[in-house]
Motif scaffolding. Structure first.
Motif: not given
Length: 435
Positions: A225-229, A241-243, A247-250, A281-283
């Motif tokens: 799912y993360a790869t497709v997004a 900066h979206a993830s 882990a993407g946040l920190e 989502v983080n961004a």
């Protein structure tokens, strides 16, 4: 014909073929570029000439109101972005990423989006449908997900999942998710619950059931799912900066730490990261502003007008539950589409969503017809911040000042800046607090 003449004709023919080949190559390259925008050239661009209308929002006053909000004892950091008539007008950070630290919030500080994540899931599923990979009207039972529902759910569709029409009680088993239980196991056991209504007939907000969307995306695409997004949305839209995931946040260079009441720092909790379609989502506010522009139709190669209509169109009324404040009563005709809410405010149709997880708040609200709206991200359990959205729209529409925030500095009050009227008590009419 002499040999020299034949040679000349052959040479001319070769040159003509070379020119034609070059033209074809250039045309092919141009077509590829138009369909595949590099990561450093965002697909969110001015498709049309910028709207020449001047700003109607008093940004000096809006920032004054934000300054008042930041004086609240529960506010720590805040990021705000606004768009008027398709143009970004404000993109700023306020306060700090961690209470007591010098780290300032900037337009690139990363926050959690919480339930704003549902709009990303909707865009991915609707995009797969637009490419003929699935049908939004297909029975969910054909897609091989882990979800079960009470009774006969053979006719429950993908659309029902994305519009919270599963027949389950509101927020089914969120407390068990927060206690650490596996979301797929919870999803597989939802069928043991008593039905709230017949599937497809009523609205009840969900997180665990909504995350069925992540399973659909993975099964249809064959990727995580993360790869497709990332590949289908974040990268082409220039959301740098979206993830997806904690882990993407920190790991971000600047990220907003969560806080509870009284500016007390707390830890990042992973419960809703484990249902990424519902809350993963983080961004940054820069990314969220780009997302809003795309929802306004400014990235048609990524989100077509047909896809936007499919997502934004109201599908089910959202009746109120629990106490409602004046802002909730002012947003009329509340309905839910596919990952998006819709309202009427002062005669204008608005689309948006709100989100909250422990220590974070988020919102997006925009007028598609005016291509104008506001986005906000903050790192505390303070719902009052959301009231700023209507102060923005009052300015946008030239309405009388209303003190939706319910606060103001002495200087503002001396200038009449805290609003000429308190937040009004309006008749209730099908509104629901955004989540």
């Amino acid at each position: 014909m002499r040999r020299g003449q034949w040679l000349a004709i052959g040479l001319v023919g070769t040159l003509v073929l070379a020119v034609l080949a070059g033209v074809a190559l250039l045309a092919s390259k141009s077509l590829w570029v138009s369909r595949h925008t590099p990561a450093n050239q965002s697909a969110v661009a001015a498709v049309r000439a910028p709207d020449p209308r001047p700003s109607t929002v008093d940004y000096a006053r809006l920032e004054q109101r934000i300054a008042s909000l930041m004086q609240d004892r529960d506010m720590v950091g805040l990021a705000v972005g606004t768009v008027e008539h398709g143009r970004v007008r404000l993109l700023r950070g306020f306060g700090s990423t961690l209470a007591g630290s010098p780290g300032a919030v900037t337009p690139d500080t990363v926050f959690r989006w919480a339930s704003l994540s549902k709009s990303v899931a909707s865009a991915l599923v609707v995009g797969l449908a637009a490419n003929g990979k699935l049908s939004l009207d297909a029975p969910l039972s054909r897609l091989g997900t882990t979800l079960t529902l009470p009774g006969d759910f053979s006719r429950v569709t993908v659309t029902d999942i994305l519009s919270h029409r599963t027949g389950l009680v509101r927020d089914a088993w969120d407390e068990r998710l927060e206690a650490g239980e596996d979301p797929k196991q919870l999803r597989a056991a939802l069928g043991t619950l008593a039905p709230f209504c017949a599937p497809g007939t009523c609205y009840a907000y969900q997180n665990i059931a909504y995350d069925t969307a992540s399973e659909i995306v993975e099964r249809v695409s064959g990727q995580s799912y993360a790869t497709v997004a990332q590949t289908r949305l974040f990268t082409p839209l220039g959301m740098t900066h979206a993830s997806i995931g904690e882990a993407g946040l920190e790991s971000a260079a600047s990220w907003a730490h969560p806080h509870r009441k009284g500016r007390v720092p707390t830890v990042v909790r992973d419960a809703y990261y484990r249902v990424p379609a519902a809350g993963g989502v983080n961004a940054s506010i820069r990314d969220l502003t780009r997302w809003m522009l795309a929802q306004m139709g400014e990235a048609p190669r990524i989100l077509s007008s047909q896809m936007l209509d499919t997502m934004h169109r109201p599908r089910v009324a959202t009746p109120p539950h629990g106490p409602r404040g004046p802002m909730d009563r002012a947003l009329l005709n509340a309905s839910y589409g596919l990952g998006w809410r819709s309202f009427t405010y002062a005669g204008h149709a608005l689309v948006g969503h709100r989100g909250a997880v422990d220590g974070y708040g988020a919102l997006i609200l925009f007028d598609p017809a005016e291509k104008s709206g506001i986005v906000m991200l903050w790192n505390s359990n303070q719902s009052k911040a959301a009231r700023l959205q209507l102060e923005f729209f009052d300015m946008l529409y030239g309405l009388p000042r209303t003190n939706w925030l319910g606060m103001g500095t002495q200087a503002e009050e001396a200038e009449g800046g805290s609003g000429d009227a308190a937040a009004p008590t309006l008749p209730a009419k099908g509104s629901k607090r955004q989540k």
